[in-house]
Design a protein around this motif. Structure first.
Motif, PDB file in Angstrom:
ATOM      1  N   VAL A  11      37.857  93.618  44.513  1.00 32.56           N
ATOM      2  CA  VAL A  11      40.458  93.433  44.753  1.00 32.56           C
ATOM      3  C   VAL A  11      40.800  92.770  42.773  1.00 32.56           C
ATOM      4  O   VAL A  11      41.659  93.836  41.686  1.00 32.56           O
ATOM      5  CB  VAL A  11      40.639  93.244  45.958  1.00 32.56           C
ATOM      6  N   TYR A  12      39.815  92.101  42.718  1.00 36.29           N
ATOM      7  CA  TYR A  12      40.418  91.455  41.441  1.00 36.29           C
ATOM      8  C   TYR A  12      39.799  92.268  40.178  1.00 36.29           C
ATOM      9  O   TYR A  12      38.762  91.187  39.689  1.00 36.29           O
ATOM     10  CB  TYR A  12      40.301  89.837  41.538  1.00 36.29           C
ATOM     11  N   THR A  13      40.375  92.578  39.174  1.00 35.21           N
ATOM     12  CA  THR A  13      39.577  93.582  38.066  1.00 35.21           C
ATOM     13  C   THR A  13      40.615  93.223  37.323  1.00 35.21           C
ATOM     14  O   THR A  13      42.184  93.297  37.571  1.00 35.21           O
ATOM     15  CB  THR A  13      39.368  95.034  38.409  1.00 35.21           C
ATOM     16  N   PRO A  14      40.491  93.105  35.625  1.00 37.58           N
ATOM     17  CA  PRO A  14      42.022  92.645  34.824  1.00 37.58           C
ATOM     18  C   PRO A  14      43.067  94.187  34.770  1.00 37.58           C
ATOM     19  O   PRO A  14      43.908  94.135  35.069  1.00 37.58           O
ATOM     20  CB  PRO A  14      40.892  92.892  33.286  1.00 37.58           C
ATOM     21  N   SER A  15      42.269  95.117  34.972  1.00 35.36           N
ATOM     22  CA  SER A  15      42.659  96.717  34.804  1.00 35.36           C
ATOM     23  C   SER A  15      43.805  96.236  36.090  1.00 35.36           C
ATOM     24  O   SER A  15      44.864  96.786  36.019  1.00 35.36           O
ATOM     25  CB  SER A  15      42.134  97.699  34.749  1.00 35.36           C
ATOM     26  N   HIS A  16      43.183  96.376  37.012  1.00 33.95           N
ATOM     27  CA  HIS A  16      43.981  97.020  38.542  1.00 33.95           C
ATOM     28  C   HIS A  16      45.318  95.173  38.725  1.00 33.95           C
ATOM     29  O   HIS A  16      46.277  95.530  38.853  1.00 33.95           O
ATOM     30  CB  HIS A  16      43.103  96.430  38.988  1.00 33.95           C
ATOM     31  N   VAL A  17      44.451  94.329  38.235  1.00 33.39           N
ATOM     32  CA  VAL A  17      45.670  93.257  38.254  1.00 33.39           C
ATOM     33  C   VAL A  17      46.596  92.958  37.598  1.00 33.39           C
ATOM     34  O   VAL A  17      48.029  93.229  37.318  1.00 33.39           O
ATOM     35  CB  VAL A  17      45.025  91.431  38.262  1.00 33.39           C
ATOM     36  N   LEU A  35      52.321  90.546  29.121  1.00 33.68           N
ATOM     37  CA  LEU A  35      51.675  91.676  30.156  1.00 33.68           C
ATOM     38  C   LEU A  35      51.632  92.564  29.019  1.00 33.68           C
ATOM     39  O   LEU A  35      50.758  93.463  29.546  1.00 33.68           O
ATOM     40  CB  LEU A  35      51.914  92.180  31.518  1.00 33.68           C
ATOM     41  N   ILE A  36      52.713  93.406  27.852  1.00 35.90           N
ATOM     42  CA  ILE A  36      52.837  93.958  26.996  1.00 35.90           C
ATOM     43  C   ILE A  36      51.414  93.727  26.775  1.00 35.90           C
ATOM     44  O   ILE A  36      50.503  94.462  25.498  1.00 35.90           O
ATOM     45  CB  ILE A  36      53.847  94.048  25.904  1.00 35.90           C
ATOM     46  N   ILE A  37      51.216  92.161  26.050  1.00 38.29           N
ATOM     47  CA  ILE A  37      50.431  91.832  25.149  1.00 38.29           C
ATOM     48  C   ILE A  37      48.772  91.274  25.909  1.00 38.29           C
ATOM     49  O   ILE A  37      47.747  92.874  25.212  1.00 38.29           O
ATOM     50  CB  ILE A  37      49.845  90.124  25.044  1.00 38.29           C
ATOM     51  N   ALA A  38      48.690  91.671  27.416  1.00 37.22           N
ATOM     52  CA  ALA A  38      47.599  92.043  27.867  1.00 37.22           C
ATOM     53  C   ALA A  38      46.970  93.270  27.533  1.00 37.22           C
ATOM     54  O   ALA A  38      45.933  93.752  27.368  1.00 37.22           O
ATOM     55  CB  ALA A  38      47.772  91.686  29.155  1.00 37.22           C
ATOM     56  N   PHE A  53      43.264  93.104  27.067  1.00 37.37           N
ATOM     57  CA  PHE A  53      42.433  94.340  27.663  1.00 37.37           C
ATOM     58  C   PHE A  53      41.849  95.800  27.510  1.00 37.37           C
ATOM     59  O   PHE A  53      43.680  96.309  27.569  1.00 37.37           O
ATOM     60  CB  PHE A  53      42.755  93.560  29.491  1.00 37.37           C
ATOM     61  N   HIS A  54      41.359  96.130  28.044  1.00 38.60           N
ATOM     62  CA  HIS A  54      41.220  98.139  27.764  1.00 38.60           C
ATOM     63  C   HIS A  54      41.468  98.400  29.443  1.00 38.60           C
ATOM     64  O   HIS A  54      40.810  98.396  30.688  1.00 38.60           O
ATOM     65  CB  HIS A  54      39.916  98.328  27.916  1.00 38.60           C
ATOM     66  N   GLN A 110      48.774  96.277  37.985  1.00 32.98           N
ATOM     67  CA  GLN A 110      50.331  95.986  39.561  1.00 32.98           C
ATOM     68  C   GLN A 110      50.859  95.412  39.127  1.00 32.98           C
ATOM     69  O   GLN A 110      52.507  95.107  39.631  1.00 32.98           O
ATOM     70  CB  GLN A 110      49.075  95.588  40.281  1.00 32.98           C
ATOM     71  N   MET A 111      51.413  94.293  37.786  1.00 29.47           N
ATOM     72  CA  MET A 111      51.658  93.228  37.635  1.00 29.47           C
ATOM     73  C   MET A 111      52.629  94.043  36.705  1.00 29.47           C
ATOM     74  O   MET A 111      54.126  93.531  36.565  1.00 29.47           O
ATOM     75  CB  MET A 111      51.207  92.341  36.642  1.00 29.47           C
ATOM     76  N   GLN A 112      52.260  94.788  35.840  1.00 28.16           N
ATOM     77  CA  GLN A 112      53.627  95.340  34.883  1.00 28.16           C
ATOM     78  C   GLN A 112      54.552  96.713  36.371  1.00 28.16           C
ATOM     79  O   GLN A 112      55.135  95.843  35.818  1.00 28.16           O
ATOM     80  CB  GLN A 112      53.037  96.424  34.073  1.00 28.16           C
TER      81      GLN A 112
END
Lengths: 78, 562
Positions: free
Chosen positions: B445-451, A25-28, A32-33, B454-456
């Motif tokens: 719902v499923y965009t990289p930013s959102h996922v 997640l830190i890498i991500a 990703f922006h 939330q996962m963080q």
């Protein structure tokens, strides 16, 4: 399958997986922006810090709350 | 034929036959009636049944895009309950749970205040037996308190509705503004049912005292009926945003220290209702969709969590965290289902909670409520703590099991697996849920930013848990009672009334003692005078006055007492 796993093993594997996902997640975050619904969330690794600190705060606040609202188990039965 | 009964009413009436049916036939009967009721909701939106009495129109069946998703999920919850309770031979619990679901579904389709009130009261009358069926003193006392709170809510509803109808002449359930006492009464009535802060004591008091299948049934209907009623009548009411956000935050701390895992889930239920109340308070199409979506998925995953804890209680005989642990070895299916429920409520991507909560969060953010948004984010970490981690950890892991047991009965397993499947299905295919919502959903719902965001939040919160466990900083579970807002009427009000009565008795004692002494004094004076005078006529006259005086006193006492 689950029956064969000892609690210690499960705990160890679980911790390792979580650490691995944390690293991913830190890498991500840098690959990703990432942007949030609010500007505050756009701060670097904001959800990660927020989640970590909020969890610790909740647990310790709960411990303090115990002093105020915790009574013996038969409190209402007396 | 089916369309001549409002959905749910068939269940309410069909439930009356349950006591006369043998064990397995009873479950099949309930499934058949439930299917008929479910078929009947598939009608065009609009008013279908109106019953006129004394110039008042009781709208028994009105369906629209808001009632539809609730009707569907109420039927799902009722179906889960039938399978979950298949092992249970006690007809009383089945009659109660089934008619309770029927009353809730009928109330959902009420188009006016009085019909809503009527079936609102039916939900109370039918559900209380699920608590009483536990058959112990604690449950009985709790059931009485539950009745008092629910009937208070009903009394407020009818009082508010009577005022509102007399002022406006409109009895239909419609958007209200808090500019008259009637609307405030109705608001408060819904507030009790939705477990607003300070009014929530009944929920954590009653639900964990119900039977194994009783708690699962209770968790689905009453509070969500209140959410539906709030969405219908008070959408966009700003107060709800602040009430809701407090609801999301404060139960989190209580849940951390509670030892009874079904009570932890009851606090968690309160916290989840908070998210819905905030969505209703914001009142935009996105936020209302979020509130309804959240109610929909919440009923399923909360039932799943209550079912898994019920299965543990059924097999082990206790649900206290301090006495449980290590059950993953004996109840693997229940463990996996519980983890799926825990991940859903924590809003992990690919689970149903993520889909629904996102809509509310976006609705709040779009409204520019940054502080509220951050508080909801904080509450999300809290949900992970008590429902995501504490429930599965203390029940199934924690430490080695002290007891040897076996997997839950097959009916329970079927219900749990089906609920877990629905949690995943909605998580994987959100469009299935979106198509049921009152307004069109234009949200990915499923965009990289959102996922990633939330996962963080969730994974780093779990890291905090591992850190606390590793360094032995996580508080151990202690057998205890955690005081909640019901303390005010169980102890404070009780003691207050007791002391007032004691003071009144003391005053009465002093008064009556002095009064008797003064009578004695007067009597002795009269007697002394009579002896001294030695005149019999004076003696008789004075005695008559004394008798009259005594009679007068008795009469006054009688009047005052009766």
């Amino acid at each position: 399958m689950m029956q064969k796993l000892s609690l210690k093993k499960i705990g160890k594997w679980f911790s390792l997986i979580i650490l691995f996902v944390c690293a991913l997640l830190i890498i991500a975050e840098f690959v990703f922006h990432r942007y949030g619904e609010t500007k505050t969330e756009d701060i670097l690794l904001f959800p990660a810090f927020f989640g970590f600190l909020a969890f610790i705060f909740i647990v310790f606040a709960g411990v303090l709350l115990r002093k105020l609202v915790m009574r013996k188990e038969d409190y209402y039965d007396k | 034929m089916i369309n001549s009964f409002p959905p749910g009413l068939l269940m309410l009436l069909g439930g009356l036959a349950i006591p006369f049916l043998p064990h397995h036939t009873r479950q099949i009967w309930m499934i058949l009636i439930l299917i008929l009721s479910a078929i009947s909701i598939n009608v065009d939106h609009g008013v279908h049944i109106v019953f006129e009495l004394m110039n008042y129109e009781f709208i028994f069946w009105k369906s629209d895009s808001l009632s539809m998703p609730f009707a569907i999920v109420f039927h799902i919850a009722a179906a889960l309950n039938i399978f979950y309770g298949w092992h249970e031979k006690d007809w009383k619990q089945h009659t109660s749970a089934f008619t309770y679901a029927g009353a809730a579904i009928t109330a959902l389709h009420a188009g006016d205040f009085l019909t809503l009130f009527l079936f609102w009261e039916f939900t109370v009358l039918t559900s209380v037996f699920l608590i009483l069926a536990s058959n112990n003193n604690r449950a009985t006392s709790s059931a009485i308190r539950y009745l008092v709170m629910q009937f208070t809510s009903g009394a407020l509803l009818i009082a508010g509705a009577a005022y509102y109808i007399s002022v406006t002449g409109n009895s239909e359930l419609t958007l209200l503004s808090l500019d008259n006492p009637g609307a405030w009464f109705i608001f408060l009535s819904f507030g009790i049912k939705a477990a607003f802060p300070l009014l929530n004591g009944w929920l954590q008091d009653a639900y964990p005292e119900a039977t194994v299948i009783g708690t699962v049934a209770l968790s689905a209907f009453t509070t969500k009926l209140a959410i539906y009623a709030l969405a219908r009548t008070f959408a966009g009411t700003e107060y709800l945003i602040y009430i809701g956000v407090i609801m999301t935050a404060f139960p989190v701390f209580f849940a951390v220290i509670e030892n009874d895992l079904r009570r932890v889930l009851s606090y968690s239920l309160n916290n989840q209702l908070g998210f819905m109340v905030v969505g209703i308070g914001v009142g935009t199409e996105m936020a209302l969709n979020g509130a309804v979506a959240h109610a929909f998925v919440h009923i399923i995953y909360k039932s799943l969590l209550f079912m898994s804890m019920g299965a543990v209680l059924y097999r082990v005989g206790t649900i206290k965290a301090s006495e449980l642990g290590g059950l993953y070895k004996y109840m693997p299916v229940t463990t996996v289902c519980c983890i799926i429920g825990a991940m859903s409520i924590s809003a992990f991507p690919l689970f149903s909670g993520f889909v629904a909560k996102s809509l509310i969060m976006v609705g709040v953010a779009e409204h520019g409520l940054i502080i509220i948004y951050l508080m909801l984010l904080f509450a999300s970490a809290g949900v992970l703590e008590h429902s995501g981690i504490k429930i599965p950890y203390f029940a199934f892991f924690g430490h080695e099991s002290k007891v040897k047991t076996k997997e839950a009965p097959i009916g329970m397993v079927i219900a749990m697996v089906f609920a877990a499947f629905l949690c995943l299905l909605i998580g994987f295919i959100p469009s299935l849920l979106f198509s049921l919502l009152p307004y069109e959903v234009d949200y990915k719902v499923y965009t990289p930013s959102h996922v990633i965001g939330q996962m963080q939040l969730l994974i780093f919160a779990i890291l905090a848990f591992i850190f606390l466990i590793r360094f032995k900083l996580y508080p151990p579970e202690i057998p205890s009672t955690v005081l909640n807002f019901d303390w005010f009427y169980r102890i404070f009000l009780y003691k207050l009334i007791n002391s007032i009565i004691k003071v009144l008795f003391k005053i009465w004692e002093i008064f009556s003692l002095n009064f008797i002494n003064s009578i004695k004094f007067v009597y002795s004076k009269i007697q002394n005078n009579s002896i001294q005078s030695g005149n019999s006529a004076v003696k008789v006259g004075r005695s008559t006055v004394l008798i009259l005086f005594s009679l007068g006193f008795v009469l006054i006492c009688n009047y005052l007492l009766f």
